[in-house]
Design a protein around this motif. Sequence first.
Motif, PDB file in Angstrom:
ATOM      1  N   GLU A   1      10.437  10.188  -1.987  1.00 47.52           N
ATOM      2  CA  GLU A   1      10.194  11.586  -1.635  1.00 47.52           C
ATOM      3  C   GLU A   1      10.981  11.894  -0.368  1.00 47.52           C
ATOM      4  O   GLU A   1      10.937  11.145   0.600  1.00 47.52           O
ATOM      5  CB  GLU A   1       8.708  11.829  -1.380  1.00 47.52           C
ATOM      6  N   ILE A   2      11.703  13.001  -0.397  1.00 43.76           N
ATOM      7  CA  ILE A   2      12.450  13.430   0.776  1.00 43.76           C
ATOM      8  C   ILE A   2      11.627  14.501   1.481  1.00 43.76           C
ATOM      9  O   ILE A   2      11.220  15.489   0.873  1.00 43.76           O
ATOM     10  CB  ILE A   2      13.844  13.989   0.385  1.00 43.76           C
ATOM     11  N   VAL A   3      11.376  14.279   2.752  1.00 42.49           N
ATOM     12  CA  VAL A   3      10.577  15.190   3.562  1.00 42.49           C
ATOM     13  C   VAL A   3      11.525  15.931   4.502  1.00 42.49           C
ATOM     14  O   VAL A   3      12.217  15.306   5.301  1.00 42.49           O
ATOM     15  CB  VAL A   3       9.502  14.427   4.366  1.00 42.49           C
TER      16      VAL A   3
ATOM     17  N   ILE B   1       8.126   3.770  11.943  1.00 44.30           N
ATOM     18  CA  ILE B   1       9.119   4.434  11.104  1.00 44.30           C
ATOM     19  C   ILE B   1      10.490   3.904  11.496  1.00 44.30           C
ATOM     20  O   ILE B   1      10.838   3.871  12.678  1.00 44.30           O
ATOM     21  CB  ILE B   1       9.065   5.968  11.300  1.00 44.30           C
ATOM     22  N   LEU B   2      11.257   3.497  10.507  1.00 46.81           N
ATOM     23  CA  LEU B   2      12.617   3.039  10.765  1.00 46.81           C
ATOM     24  C   LEU B   2      13.495   4.255  11.045  1.00 46.81           C
ATOM     25  O   LEU B   2      13.569   5.176  10.239  1.00 46.81           O
ATOM     26  CB  LEU B   2      13.160   2.272   9.561  1.00 46.81           C
ATOM     27  N   LEU B   3      14.143   4.259  12.189  1.00 49.39           N
ATOM     28  CA  LEU B   3      15.005   5.369  12.594  1.00 49.39           C
ATOM     29  C   LEU B   3      16.458   4.996  12.339  1.00 49.39           C
ATOM     30  O   LEU B   3      16.932   3.973  12.832  1.00 49.39           O
ATOM     31  CB  LEU B   3      14.794   5.691  14.071  1.00 49.39           C
TER      32      LEU B   3
ATOM     33  N   SER C   1       0.807  -1.223   0.000  1.00 47.12           N
ATOM     34  CA  SER C   1       0.000   0.000   0.000  1.00 47.12           C
ATOM     35  C   SER C   1       0.844   1.279   0.000  1.00 47.12           C
ATOM     36  O   SER C   1       0.291   2.376  -0.061  1.00 47.12           O
ATOM     37  CB  SER C   1      -0.955   0.003   1.197  1.00 47.12           C
ATOM     38  N   ILE C   2       2.164   1.146   0.051  1.00 43.63           N
ATOM     39  CA  ILE C   2       3.030   2.335   0.006  1.00 43.63           C
ATOM     40  C   ILE C   2       3.077   2.830  -1.434  1.00 43.63           C
ATOM     41  O   ILE C   2       3.509   2.109  -2.329  1.00 43.63           O
ATOM     42  CB  ILE C   2       4.457   2.009   0.510  1.00 43.63           C
ATOM     43  N   SER C   3       2.618   4.048  -1.657  1.00 40.97           N
ATOM     44  CA  SER C   3       2.618   4.588  -3.016  1.00 40.97           C
ATOM     45  C   SER C   3       3.929   5.295  -3.353  1.00 40.97           C
ATOM     46  O   SER C   3       4.388   5.271  -4.494  1.00 40.97           O
ATOM     47  CB  SER C   3       1.452   5.559  -3.208  1.00 40.97           C
ATOM     48  N   LYS C   4       4.509   5.918  -2.362  1.00 38.30           N
ATOM     49  CA  LYS C   4       5.761   6.646  -2.521  1.00 38.30           C
ATOM     50  C   LYS C   4       6.571   6.418  -1.262  1.00 38.30           C
ATOM     51  O   LYS C   4       6.046   6.520  -0.167  1.00 38.30           O
ATOM     52  CB  LYS C   4       5.464   8.138  -2.702  1.00 38.30           C
ATOM     53  N   PHE C   5       7.847   6.119  -1.421  1.00 39.11           N
ATOM     54  CA  PHE C   5       8.704   5.854  -0.282  1.00 39.11           C
ATOM     55  C   PHE C   5       9.194   7.188   0.279  1.00 39.11           C
ATOM     56  O   PHE C   5       9.855   7.949  -0.418  1.00 39.11           O
ATOM     57  CB  PHE C   5       9.883   4.978  -0.711  1.00 39.11           C
ATOM     58  N   ARG C   6       8.858   7.467   1.540  1.00 40.26           N
ATOM     59  CA  ARG C   6       9.185   8.772   2.139  1.00 40.26           C
ATOM     60  C   ARG C   6      10.287   8.644   3.184  1.00 40.26           C
ATOM     61  O   ARG C   6      10.166   7.873   4.126  1.00 40.26           O
ATOM     62  CB  ARG C   6       7.940   9.385   2.754  1.00 40.26           C
TER      63      ARG C   6
ATOM     64  N   SER D   1      10.865  20.520  12.892  1.00 36.46           N
ATOM     65  CA  SER D   1      10.597  20.307  14.322  1.00 36.46           C
ATOM     66  C   SER D   1      10.738  18.826  14.632  1.00 36.46           C
ATOM     67  O   SER D   1      10.826  17.998  13.724  1.00 36.46           O
ATOM     68  CB  SER D   1       9.192  20.791  14.683  1.00 36.46           C
ATOM     69  N   THR D   2      10.742  18.493  15.904  1.00 36.67           N
ATOM     70  CA  THR D   2      10.891  17.094  16.298  1.00 36.67           C
ATOM     71  C   THR D   2       9.559  16.346  16.330  1.00 36.67           C
ATOM     72  O   THR D   2       9.504  15.213  16.784  1.00 36.67           O
ATOM     73  CB  THR D   2      11.595  16.976  17.663  1.00 36.67           C
ATOM     74  N   THR D   3       8.502  16.973  15.822  1.00 37.10           N
ATOM     75  CA  THR D   3       7.240  16.264  15.645  1.00 37.10           C
ATOM     76  C   THR D   3       7.330  15.528  14.315  1.00 37.10           C
ATOM     77  O   THR D   3       7.469  16.145  13.261  1.00 37.10           O
ATOM     78  CB  THR D   3       6.047  17.236  15.641  1.00 37.10           C
ATOM     79  N   ILE D   4       7.270  14.212  14.376  1.00 38.18           N
ATOM     80  CA  ILE D   4       7.516  13.371  13.212  1.00 38.18           C
ATOM     81  C   ILE D   4       6.191  13.046  12.513  1.00 38.18           C
ATOM     82  O   ILE D   4       5.277  12.512  13.141  1.00 38.18           O
ATOM     83  CB  ILE D   4       8.224  12.056  13.632  1.00 38.18           C
ATOM     84  N   PRO D   5       6.083  13.325  11.205  1.00 40.94           N
ATOM     85  CA  PRO D   5       4.851  12.966  10.490  1.00 40.94           C
ATOM     86  C   PRO D   5       4.714  11.447  10.377  1.00 40.94           C
ATOM     87  O   PRO D   5       5.710  10.723  10.322  1.00 40.94           O
ATOM     88  CB  PRO D   5       5.032  13.605   9.106  1.00 40.94           C
ATOM     89  N   SER D   6       3.497  10.975  10.332  1.00 45.75           N
ATOM     90  CA  SER D   6       3.258   9.532  10.350  1.00 45.75           C
ATOM     91  C   SER D   6       3.414   8.877   8.980  1.00 45.75           C
ATOM     92  O   SER D   6       3.408   7.659   8.884  1.00 45.75           O
ATOM     93  CB  SER D   6       1.872   9.232  10.907  1.00 45.75           C
ATOM     94  N   ASN D   7       3.567   9.664   7.907  1.00 46.83           N
ATOM     95  CA  ASN D   7       3.629   9.060   6.575  1.00 46.83           C
ATOM     96  C   ASN D   7       5.050   8.722   6.119  1.00 46.83           C
ATOM     97  O   ASN D   7       5.270   8.396   4.959  1.00 46.83           O
ATOM     98  CB  ASN D   7       2.952   9.964   5.549  1.00 46.83           C
ATOM     99  N   LEU D   8       6.037   8.774   7.020  1.00 44.45           N
ATOM    100  CA  LEU D   8       7.409   8.405   6.668  1.00 44.45           C
ATOM    101  C   LEU D   8       7.605   6.898   6.793  1.00 44.45           C
ATOM    102  O   LEU D   8       6.974   6.256   7.626  1.00 44.45           O
ATOM    103  CB  LEU D   8       8.413   9.098   7.597  1.00 44.45           C
ATOM    104  N   GLN D   9       8.511   6.368   5.988  1.00 41.87           N
ATOM    105  CA  GLN D   9       8.950   4.997   6.194  1.00 41.87           C
ATOM    106  C   GLN D   9      10.281   4.988   6.955  1.00 41.87           C
ATOM    107  O   GLN D   9      10.546   4.078   7.721  1.00 41.87           O
ATOM    108  CB  GLN D   9       9.148   4.272   4.851  1.00 41.87           C
TER     109      GLN D   9
END
Length: 123
Positions: free
Chosen positions: A72-74, A110-112, A38-43, A78-86
């Motif tokens: 896509e590079i996001v 999210i892989l850190l 279901s991942i359309s774009k790798f962020r 800030s240290t608030t991390i969006p949920s759409n990252l891989q």
Amino acid sequence: MFLLVVNTISAQQYSEADIKTAFIYQYAQKVNWPKEQSISKFRIGAFNDAPAMLKALKNLAASKKIKNKSIEIVTLSSTTIPSNLQLLYLNPERNSKIENIAAQARKKNILLVSDKSKVKEVV
């Protein structure tokens, strides 16, 4: 008299950011991502105080795909991390916030990827 012709090949120089980006790319190719179909774009997220990494990651995104998906590079400020990252790259300047960032990354799957962090237990 002998004529000796030496052909010199100069090795291409890679920056530290290029090498780290190559590692991230190879690692991301091998991970089985949750709900991968279901991942359309790798962020990939990176903080705005890591300009060399952002540049290297954007070069990667322009020329490669991860598991046949565009990248896509996001850029984060800030240290608030969006949920759409891989994946999230954590630069050394942000290591003081690693516990907070790691907790968010775990909750959002999210892989850190941390850089030079001394706190290994939370990653």
